[in-house]
Design an enzyme around this catalytic site. Sequence first.
Site, PDB file in Angstrom:
ATOM      1  N   ALA A   1     -25.656  22.715 -16.171  1.00 15.10           N
ATOM      2  CA  ALA A   1     -25.391  23.969 -15.473  1.00 15.10           C
ATOM      3  C   ALA A   1     -26.717  24.513 -14.946  1.00 15.10           C
ATOM      4  O   ALA A   1     -27.782  24.170 -15.468  1.00 15.10           O
ATOM      5  CB  ALA A   1     -24.763  24.962 -16.439  1.00 15.10           C
TER       6      ALA A   1
ATOM      7  N   GLY B   1     -23.511  20.049 -18.520  1.00 16.76           N
ATOM      8  CA  GLY B   1     -22.433  20.065 -17.538  1.00 16.76           C
ATOM      9  C   GLY B   1     -22.422  18.798 -16.692  1.00 16.76           C
ATOM     10  O   GLY B   1     -21.367  18.378 -16.206  1.00 16.76           O
TER      11      GLY B   1
ATOM     12  N   GLU C   1     -20.514  16.432 -18.574  1.00 19.05           N
ATOM     13  CA  GLU C   1     -19.103  16.852 -18.555  1.00 19.05           C
ATOM     14  C   GLU C   1     -18.430  16.409 -17.255  1.00 19.05           C
ATOM     15  O   GLU C   1     -17.286  15.956 -17.264  1.00 19.05           O
ATOM     16  CB  GLU C   1     -19.004  18.377 -18.725  1.00 19.05           C
TER      17      GLU C   1
ATOM     18  N   GLU D   1     -27.130  21.432 -24.853  1.00 16.64           N
ATOM     19  CA  GLU D   1     -26.789  22.866 -24.881  1.00 16.64           C
ATOM     20  C   GLU D   1     -27.256  23.565 -26.153  1.00 16.64           C
ATOM     21  O   GLU D   1     -27.723  24.705 -26.122  1.00 16.64           O
ATOM     22  CB  GLU D   1     -25.271  23.046 -24.753  1.00 16.64           C
TER      23      GLU D   1
END
Length: 697
Positions: free
Chosen positions: A67, A106, A109, A129
Amino acid sequence: MKKLDTQTVSVAKRGSLLVVTIDNPPVNALSHSVRAGLLEAVNALESDADARAMVIICKGRTFIAGADIHEFKRPMQAPLLGEVIERLDAATKPIVAAIHGTALGGGLEVALACSYRIALDQARVGFPEVKLGILPGSGGSVRLPRLIGVAPALTMISEGGQISARDACDKGLIDAVVSEDLEAAAISFTEKLVAEGAKVCRVSALPVPGFDPAVFDTSRAMLSKKYKGFRAPLVAVDLMKMVTETPFAEAIASEYKVCKDLLVSPQSRALRHIFAAEREALNVAGVGADLRPRDVRRVAIVGPGTMGRGIACCFQNAGIPVILIGRSDDSLASAVKAIRKIHEANVKRGGITADEMERRMALLTTATSYEAVADVDLVIEAVTEELNVKKDIFARLDAVLRKDAIIATNTSFLDIEELAASSADPSRVAGMHFFNPAHVMKLLENVRALKTAPDVLATTTALGKRLGKVPVMAGRSEGFIANRMLSKRTREAQFLLEDGATPQQVDRVLTAFGFPIGPFALADLAGMDIMAAARAARVARMSPREQRCNIVDRLVAAGRLGQKSSAGYYAYDESRKPSHAPEVDMLLEAYRSEYGLAARAITDEEILERCLYAMVNEAAKILEEGGAARPGDIDVIWTNGFGFPTYLGGPMFYADAVGLPRVKEALDKYSELVGEPFFKPAPLIERLVAEGRGFYG
Ligand code: CAA
């Protein structure tokens, strides 16, 4: 190639495939434009009847590294990552993620929501994270265990480590590993899938494989020890347990909520602050981004003692040839032996292979003559902390070094200006202050003198990164940033003993706060003789109370040198386990009665405040004098150099969290109790409080 509206994502048609390219430097983070672009790309795939499959690949140095953490500070703009991932997962045609560099957070992901994953062999994947105080929030924790199993997934998510593409392939996370031309390989991999009629392959449709339910308790026990004080690793265990007990869609919703709650937690704010501060510290005033650092291909280190040996290891580990200069063949031989031992320990731990150790040892040569440094690009002197000895070395180096070579000093306390002035060319002199053990400690406190050339500053900063350190630039000041602040904590710890606290009490309070070791256990580790020598070097400039407070000298006189003599502030058994030493109580009582000092009961709160706020107050003075460029640099120094808990963000961030008015109130209180010279609030603190601001605004 069609650029989508978002500019960071483009789509090209290659036969029956769509190739989606993300180009969002520096690390292809999932900024709003990338999320929107990916959504558009899936829509394009679904609406193009001729398109049979899609490849997602990134330009630049890496696949999506997660992210965009700059967006965490404001409300996220739609589409959220979860929506993008859902669309990828729901696609009716296969999507292949082509990974190079790092697929993190992310980014991983996104890859897990694709049907297949292909990677370059140098690539790495992970969920970091937890290091930002959060956990995967867009399906990562729900998909990963389905693909690789609960225990390995829990390890990756709760510890935040990265694994290599090959390891990921062995675990079933990646479907193919290639060694070159990722785009061509990904296209031919996908064309083959299409030709074979391969269907979409949704990780979301897989069941959670069987696992040993004991994994949760064992992980919880291990993590609470290894990551003491950190919240997110333990939440990861609960999250993973929930994932194994809950249907996919419900688990996705719960995972999102857990991540969202963590994101606004004080720990996450602090950890994200440190992440940003470490990178900001690389911006050195007066050093433009386009200024090229000097080439450093060969270095020399003068002084084969403990520091010189550790520093030599750092260069070997970075693949840089290093010459160790010493006064005698004997001292050099024992240094080489000790350096080899450090690498052997690394081999034993499985960190490197025996062959790699030999390659690193081959980078090390030794010499007793300064002539040997004639062709190096940088010399670091790491000899004893005596100004005249260092000055003499500078003069000798000047005589043999190339004109463009840099002279760095590892001094921790001496005046950088005086040292720089002892070279015929002060512009080539800078400080590179490593911390013991130099090959382990991440912090590198670089020091600038008034005349240091900007490209020399750029070089020491770049070199720090190359060595895998966290470099921070300090200015002139006695003890620079790190030791100047530490000396205030040391002073208070000593005064607290005078006032009636015990070493155990002080250490207990500071370790409960989150430091890995208390100041007295640390002194025992460093050696009381070393502490006494450091005190002797500064005693003439100390206040009368500090001059009187000679507990360290008394311990040395009593033969209590610390761990090395099995007796210091603590008593030590053969396995170096510390225990209470009644002799120290007696020594302290004798000291107090000699000066008519009455011991009083001291609260834990007073210990913590005096030790911490003495440092914060000093840091404020350093900031105001320009010894540190920004409060973040100080936080980076304390989290990387002295184990200040990163989840509290460093001393300046912590002081802001407490509230500067409260800190000032405490400083005023201790000004009366301990003495104004020690606790008078720094003018910067006075001013910030008056303006209703903190160090960070
Ligand atoms: N978002 C925005 N910027 C980022 C970033 C991210 N996730 N990661 C790195 N950057 C920026 C850095 O701030 C730095 O910018 P400046 O040059 O302007 O200072 C630049 O990218 C280069 O970073 P590094 O100096 O760290 O470069 P490196 O080559 O040493 O390391 C890296 C690259 C391995 C990707 C490293 O930057 C890294 O570990 N980044 C963090 C990755 C991460 O934590 N991802 C997870 C984010 S949370 C998430 O993804 C889950 C979620 O949805 C909530």
